[in-house]
Design a protein around this motif. Structure first.
Motif, mmCIF file in Angstrom:
data_model
loop_
_atom_site.group_PDB
_atom_site.id
_atom_site.type_symbol
_atom_site.label_atom_id
_atom_site.label_comp_id
_atom_site.label_asym_id
_atom_site.label_seq_id
_atom_site.Cartn_x
_atom_site.Cartn_y
_atom_site.Cartn_z
ATOM 1 N N UNK A 102 8.020 11.363 1.276
ATOM 2 C CA UNK A 102 8.689 10.121 0.873
ATOM 3 C C UNK A 102 8.483 9.912 -0.622
ATOM 4 N N UNK A 103 9.589 9.903 -1.396
ATOM 5 C CA UNK A 103 9.528 9.734 -2.843
ATOM 6 C C UNK A 103 10.344 8.508 -3.241
ATOM 7 N N UNK A 104 10.353 8.218 -4.536
ATOM 8 C CA UNK A 104 11.000 6.995 -5.008
ATOM 9 C C UNK A 104 12.477 6.974 -4.665
ATOM 10 N N UNK A 105 13.175 8.089 -4.860
ATOM 11 C CA UNK A 105 14.620 8.113 -4.630
ATOM 12 C C UNK A 105 14.966 7.873 -3.165
ATOM 13 N N UNK A 106 14.229 8.497 -2.244
ATOM 14 C CA UNK A 106 14.518 8.285 -0.827
ATOM 15 C C UNK A 106 14.084 6.893 -0.375
ATOM 16 N N UNK A 107 12.986 6.391 -0.938
ATOM 17 C CA UNK A 107 12.541 5.030 -0.610
ATOM 18 C C UNK A 107 13.561 4.004 -1.091
ATOM 19 N N UNK A 142 13.854 -2.623 -9.083
ATOM 20 C CA UNK A 142 12.570 -2.708 -9.790
ATOM 21 C C UNK A 142 11.858 -1.361 -9.774
ATOM 22 N N UNK A 143 11.882 -0.688 -8.637
ATOM 23 C CA UNK A 143 11.256 0.623 -8.562
ATOM 24 C C UNK A 143 12.006 1.643 -9.417
ATOM 25 N N UNK A 144 13.327 1.569 -9.416
ATOM 26 C CA UNK A 144 14.111 2.488 -10.235
ATOM 27 C C UNK A 144 13.864 2.285 -11.723
ATOM 28 N N UNK A 191 0.807 -1.231 0.000
ATOM 29 C CA UNK A 191 0.000 0.000 0.000
ATOM 30 C C UNK A 191 0.835 1.273 0.000
ATOM 31 N N UNK A 192 2.090 1.206 0.448
ATOM 32 C CA UNK A 192 2.926 2.396 0.475
ATOM 33 C C UNK A 192 3.418 2.806 -0.919
ATOM 34 N N UNK A 193 3.427 1.848 -1.850
ATOM 35 C CA UNK A 193 3.989 2.123 -3.171
ATOM 36 C C UNK A 193 3.213 3.210 -3.902
ATOM 37 N N UNK A 194 1.898 3.130 -3.901
ATOM 38 C CA UNK A 194 1.090 4.139 -4.591
ATOM 39 C C UNK A 194 1.272 5.516 -3.966
ATOM 40 N N UNK A 195 1.417 5.552 -2.646
ATOM 41 C CA UNK A 195 1.659 6.830 -1.975
ATOM 42 C C UNK A 195 3.003 7.410 -2.392
ATOM 43 N N UNK A 196 4.016 6.565 -2.485
ATOM 44 C CA UNK A 196 5.349 7.027 -2.878
ATOM 45 C C UNK A 196 5.337 7.543 -4.314
ATOM 46 N N UNK A 197 4.666 6.823 -5.216
ATOM 47 C CA UNK A 197 4.571 7.270 -6.613
ATOM 48 C C UNK A 197 3.785 8.568 -6.708
ATOM 49 N N UNK A 198 2.707 8.667 -5.934
ATOM 50 C CA UNK A 198 1.922 9.905 -5.935
ATOM 51 C C UNK A 198 2.758 11.075 -5.459
ATOM 52 N N UNK A 199 3.495 10.894 -4.363
ATOM 53 C CA UNK A 199 4.349 11.973 -3.851
ATOM 54 C C UNK A 199 5.390 12.391 -4.879
ATOM 55 N N UNK A 200 5.979 11.408 -5.556
ATOM 56 C CA UNK A 200 6.987 11.712 -6.572
ATOM 57 C C UNK A 200 6.390 12.525 -7.702
#
Length: 316
Positions: free
Chosen positions: A267-272, A288-290, A83-92
């Motif tokens: 919290x964004x992709x790079x910091x995650x 995979x996220x990168x 569930x955190x992935x969508x939040x991280x992508x949204x923040x990015x």
């Protein structure tokens, strides 16, 4: 006739060969100068791309990249079931989109304003002050931001508390944190980015301004009908390049400014990736996220360039 044809054929081939050799000799200094850049990109940009296979493996140090077991799309199943992935992508997307679309006009405005300055000493000092933040590390800039907006010792809160009787937690409120994030990014990069537009402005024929002045056009009309159309190719080019960074909000700025209170928007992709990859050793998930981030950025560049090509302003 056969002898003539043979001699003619033999005479034609060396001509092209000599031309190619001559071209090589003429361009040899430029090729030698360009060689370090090629080596840099090959070693530090293209060779590391071989590590993309980690995104499809359960990577571990013991087995290495080649012998780690394949998991196919298992890492992506883990990411998008989290569930955190969508939040991280949204923040990015939110932070990078604000950085691109809100910050994009500022270098253009600065370049036009500097181009209109007639006092050379004032123009030089202004340019120096605008370029200076670019050479400051984000650790220094983050320290300045904290010093200015700190809850207890910040300069801004000193005046806010005197006016309202209570300090405001700028760095601990999501809305104000986003505004500070975008504003600090503009302050750091706008001056340096304006150099490209200033260079484009030097190609404008001064006689166009003289003719417009004789016709009674004011400064705003000259900027609207001469300056902006002349800058349009450069603006489109820079916009396409910036769109490629929509999924790459950066690491330094976010990591320096974020705190646990606003982690829901910071919290964004790079910091995650840093925390999960280097911090927890989950290199496959971070890779995979990168890779997902890079593919989205490439797609956006292709889409925007396709749209720009319809107006003969494409990057390629």
């Amino acid at each position: 006739m056969e002898i003539a044809q043979t001699s003619t054929g033999r005479g034609t081939a060396p001509k092209h060969t000599l031309s190619g050799r001559r071209r090589w000799m003429l361009n040899k200094p430029l090729i030698v100068m360009f060689l370090p850049a090629v080596i840099f990109f090959v070693l530090f940009k293209y060779v590391p791309m071989l590590g993309i296979v980690i995104a499809f493996k359960d990577y571990n140090f013991a087995d290495g990249i080649l012998h780690s077991p394949w998991v196919g799309l298992g890492n992506y199943e883990y990411l998008f079931n989290n569930p955190k992935t969508l939040t991280i992508i949204r923040n990015t997307l939110v932070l990078s989109s604000l950085t691109v679309f809100v910050g994009f006009p500022f270098p253009i405005i600065l370049a036009i304003l500097l181009n209109e300055v007639r006092k050379s000493w004032f123009k030089k000092w202004t340019q120096t002050l605008l370029y200076l933040p670019h050479f400051l590390n984000w650790v220094i800039v983050g320290g300045l931001v904290v010093m200015v907006f700190s809850l207890e010792t910040g300069i801004v809160n000193h005046w806010v508390s005197r006016l309202t009787g209570e300090a405001y937690p700028f760095l601990f409120k999501e809305g104000s944190w986003i505004a500070i994030f975008v504003g600090s990014g503009i302050w750091k990069t706008a001056g340096w980015s304006a150099i490209i537009y200033l260079a484009a402005l030097t190609s404008i024929d001064p006689s166009l301004y003289e003719a417009a002045n004789l016709d009674g056009a004011n400064k705003w009309q000259q900027i609207r009908h001469i300056t902006l159309p002349a800058l349009q190719p450069t603006i489109v080019l820079m916009f396409i390049l910036n769109i490629g960074n929509v999924m790459d909000v950066g690491f330094d700025q976010v990591y320096v400014l974020q705190n646990s209170v606003v982690i829901g928007v910071a919290e964004v992709i790079s910091t995650w990736n840093y925390k999960v990859g280097l911090g927890s050793g989950q290199f496959s998930h971070a890779t995979a996220m990168g890779l997902f981030e890079s593919l989205i950025g490439l797609t956006l560049v292709l889409v925007v360039n396709t749209i720009a090509r319809r107006y003969d302003r494409g990057l390629w």
